[in-house]
Design a protein around this motif. Structure first.
Motif, short mmCIF file in Angstrom:
data_model
loop_
_atom_site.label_atom_id
_atom_site.label_comp_id
_atom_site.label_asym_id
_atom_site.label_seq_id
_atom_site.Cartn_x
_atom_site.Cartn_y
_atom_site.Cartn_z
N GLU A 4 32.49 117.09 -68.20
CA GLU A 4 32.21 117.84 -66.97
C GLU A 4 32.73 117.04 -65.79
N ILE A 5 33.57 117.66 -64.97
CA ILE A 5 34.12 116.99 -63.81
C ILE A 5 33.01 116.74 -62.80
N PRO A 6 32.87 115.51 -62.30
CA PRO A 6 31.81 115.19 -61.33
C PRO A 6 31.84 116.13 -60.12
N LYS A 7 30.65 116.49 -59.64
CA LYS A 7 30.55 117.45 -58.55
C LYS A 7 31.25 116.98 -57.28
N LYS A 8 31.30 115.65 -57.08
CA LYS A 8 31.89 115.15 -55.84
C LYS A 8 33.38 115.46 -55.74
N PHE A 9 34.02 115.78 -56.88
CA PHE A 9 35.45 116.10 -56.85
C PHE A 9 35.72 117.59 -56.65
N LYS A 10 34.67 118.41 -56.71
CA LYS A 10 34.87 119.86 -56.59
C LYS A 10 35.51 120.25 -55.25
N ALA A 58 36.38 106.04 -51.36
CA ALA A 58 35.91 105.96 -52.75
C ALA A 58 36.33 107.18 -53.57
N ASN A 59 36.48 108.33 -52.89
CA ASN A 59 36.85 109.55 -53.59
C ASN A 59 38.20 110.06 -53.13
N SER A 60 39.08 109.14 -52.77
CA SER A 60 40.35 109.50 -52.17
C SER A 60 41.29 110.17 -53.16
N ALA A 61 42.34 110.78 -52.59
CA ALA A 61 43.26 111.55 -53.42
C ALA A 61 44.69 111.10 -53.29
N GLY A 62 44.93 109.96 -52.67
CA GLY A 62 46.29 109.50 -52.44
C GLY A 62 46.75 108.48 -53.44
N ALA A 63 48.07 108.43 -53.66
CA ALA A 63 48.64 107.50 -54.63
C ALA A 63 48.40 106.04 -54.24
N ALA A 64 48.23 105.78 -52.94
CA ALA A 64 48.03 104.41 -52.48
C ALA A 64 46.66 103.86 -52.85
N THR A 65 45.82 104.68 -53.45
CA THR A 65 44.47 104.23 -53.79
C THR A 65 44.26 104.04 -55.29
N THR A 66 45.30 104.21 -56.07
CA THR A 66 45.15 104.12 -57.52
C THR A 66 45.23 102.66 -57.98
N LYS A 78 32.00 104.67 -63.29
CA LYS A 78 32.57 105.00 -61.97
C LYS A 78 33.53 106.17 -62.12
N ASN A 79 33.45 107.07 -61.19
CA ASN A 79 34.41 108.17 -61.10
C ASN A 79 35.07 108.04 -59.74
N GLY A 80 36.24 107.42 -59.72
CA GLY A 80 36.84 107.04 -58.46
C GLY A 80 38.21 107.61 -58.19
N SER A 81 39.03 106.80 -57.51
CA SER A 81 40.28 107.30 -56.95
C SER A 81 41.30 107.71 -58.00
N ASN A 82 41.37 107.02 -59.14
CA ASN A 82 42.36 107.40 -60.15
C ASN A 82 42.12 108.82 -60.65
N MET A 83 40.85 109.14 -60.92
CA MET A 83 40.54 110.50 -61.35
C MET A 83 40.77 111.48 -60.22
N GLY A 84 40.42 111.08 -58.99
CA GLY A 84 40.63 111.96 -57.85
C GLY A 84 42.09 112.29 -57.65
N VAL A 85 42.95 111.28 -57.78
CA VAL A 85 44.39 111.49 -57.63
C VAL A 85 44.90 112.47 -58.69
N CYS A 86 44.49 112.27 -59.93
CA CYS A 86 44.96 113.15 -61.01
C CYS A 86 44.48 114.59 -60.82
N LEU A 87 43.23 114.78 -60.46
CA LEU A 87 42.71 116.13 -60.28
C LEU A 87 43.39 116.82 -59.10
N GLY A 88 43.64 116.07 -58.04
CA GLY A 88 44.36 116.64 -56.90
C GLY A 88 45.80 116.97 -57.24
N ALA A 89 46.46 116.08 -58.01
CA ALA A 89 47.85 116.30 -58.39
C ALA A 89 48.01 117.53 -59.28
N MET A 90 47.05 117.77 -60.16
CA MET A 90 47.10 118.96 -61.01
C MET A 90 47.18 120.22 -60.16
N GLU A 91 46.31 120.30 -59.16
CA GLU A 91 46.27 121.51 -58.33
C GLU A 91 47.49 121.61 -57.44
#
Length: 401
Positions: A4-10, A58-66, A78-91
């Motif tokens: 389940e994708i963490p709610k903070k990334f929704k 902490a929940n950033s979506a940019g490549a500079a945070t991976t 931890k559910n952090g920037s690497n997951m955030g970047v990937c989820l954002g990139a998918m969309e």
């Protein structure tokens, strides 16, 4: 694994989806036809992304945070920037892959800096748009065979060599260049350097005309006695023959799940569109055995299953990076799976759409062209399988070539 994708990334996912639908998708054909024309519309989006990352790092979506950091396992999750970047990139790639690659300050070089740079360098290069230059004319998949050299000269390194297929190579503020301190020492001597555009000896040779991702500029760059400050060497300047190539390759542990996510987003666009085009000719019933469905229905079910497998492999690899777990194996598995599946799905959707899929009336043919590079850069299918085999069998690069 909690699937389940963490709610903070929704909110991040929703915002990226809205941008993909309302901004990127309508512009896709314009910049596909106008190759090398800079998409000015991305400036505003990049500024919004910068602001989002500043406000919620902490929940950033940019490549500079991976950032990678040292491998550790303290038992926390931890559910952090690497997951955030990937989820954002998918969309975003659901909208247009080329636009994501052309986004200011979100280049693969930014991910490389985040993974390898020290604290002082992270601060100094903050806000810069960094491309990444690895490939050379006689050196494609074998990154360890690069011939670009970096010779120490006082407080500088002098770079000589040629790099090709540098994504955002012309538009970026700087380029992360892989070069060897001593070719005789092989892989261990390869280091990465941040070279600012405008540095004497750095020349744009040409811009490539490509099959896909045409909204993104792809450059060939020459380095002729190019003097780079010593403090622009990322990581340690010492040559560690025991660690070998591993230090530089840590970058790929972060960027390969990102490229996998891009392939997943592009494939998602094709899958959804083909289902829309065929909605009047078939009904979806997931309760029926696949052998009892029509051939085309069964094929779509199988593509969806392959897509979902690739999706979770990418999310897992990104999650491991966030939690400082060694993920070289998982990163390569996700990249290999998503690259192959993404390309297969987009091509098959073109075929299933018949003549409509082969024309510019639909974006299906563009997505098929765009998806091909996602199975090639950051390591081809064959390279990923080689990395996976070495890890599974416990063999070194010398023992398994």
């Amino acid at each position: 694994m909690n699937i389940e994708i963490p709610k903070k990334f929704k909110p991040l996912i929703n915002n990226a989806y809205q941008v993909a639908q309302s901004t990127l998708r309508p512009l896709s054909r314009k910049y596909d036809r106008g190759e090398h024309e800079y998409p000015k519309e991305l400036d505003m989006l990049a500024s919004v992304l910068d602001g989002f990352n500043e406000g919620d790092p902490a929940n950033s979506a940019g490549a500079a945070t991976t950032g990678s950091g040292k491998v550790q396992d303290d038992g926390s999750v931890k559910n952090g920037s690497n997951m955030g970047v990937c989820l954002g990139a998918m969309e975003m790639c659901y909208g247009d892959t080329g636009f994501l690659l052309a986004m200011p300050r979100q280049g693969l070089g930014n991910a490389a800096i985040a993974a390898v740079a020290n604290d002082e360098q992270l601060e100094r290069f903050k806000g810069k748009w960094a491309a990444m230059a690895i490939t050379e004319p006689s050196c494609g998949s074998d990154s360890a065979a690069i011939r670009t050299t970096a010779k120490k000269d006082g407080d500088h390194y002098v770079l000589n060599g040629e790099k090709i297929y540098v994504t955002s190579g012309q538009r970026a503020d700087c380029v992360v260049v892989w070069a060897s301190l001593d070719p005789k020492l092989g892989r261990a001597a390869i280091k990465s350097f941040v070279v600012d555009w405008g540095t004497p000896g750095m020349e744009l040779a040409r811009l490539e005309k490509k099959l896909g991702i045409r909204a993104s500029d792809t450059a060939a760059i020459n380095f002729i006695d190019c003097r780079v400050p010593a403090e622009n060497l990322l990581g340690s300047p010492e040559i560690d023959t025991k660690k070998g190539f591993a230090g530089v390759m840590e970058t790929f542990d972060n960027t390969r799940p990102l490229v996998a996510a891009m392939a997943i987003g592009c494939a998602k666009a094709s899958l959804e569109r083909i289902k829309e085009l065929l909605k009047d000719h078939m009904q979806y019933d997931f309760s029926k055995p696949v052998d009892n469905c029509s051939a085309i229905e069964a094929e779509i079910y199988k593509m969806e299953a392959e897509w979902e497998a690739a999706y979770w492999l990418a999310v897992k690899a990104a999650w491991m990076a966030d939690n400082k777990k060694a993920n070289t194996l998982e990163a390569s598995i996700s990249k290999a799976k998503a690259g192959r599946v993404g390309n297969a799905i987009t091509l098959r959707c073109v075929e299933l759409a018949g003549s409509l899929g082969y024309t510019e009336d639909e974006l299906l043919e563009k997505w098929a062209r765009d998806s091909k590079i996602l199975d090639i850069f950051e390591g081809t299918q064959q390279i990923q399988q080689l990395v996976i085999a070495r890890r599974v069998l416990g063999l070194s690069s010398k023992e398994l070539k």
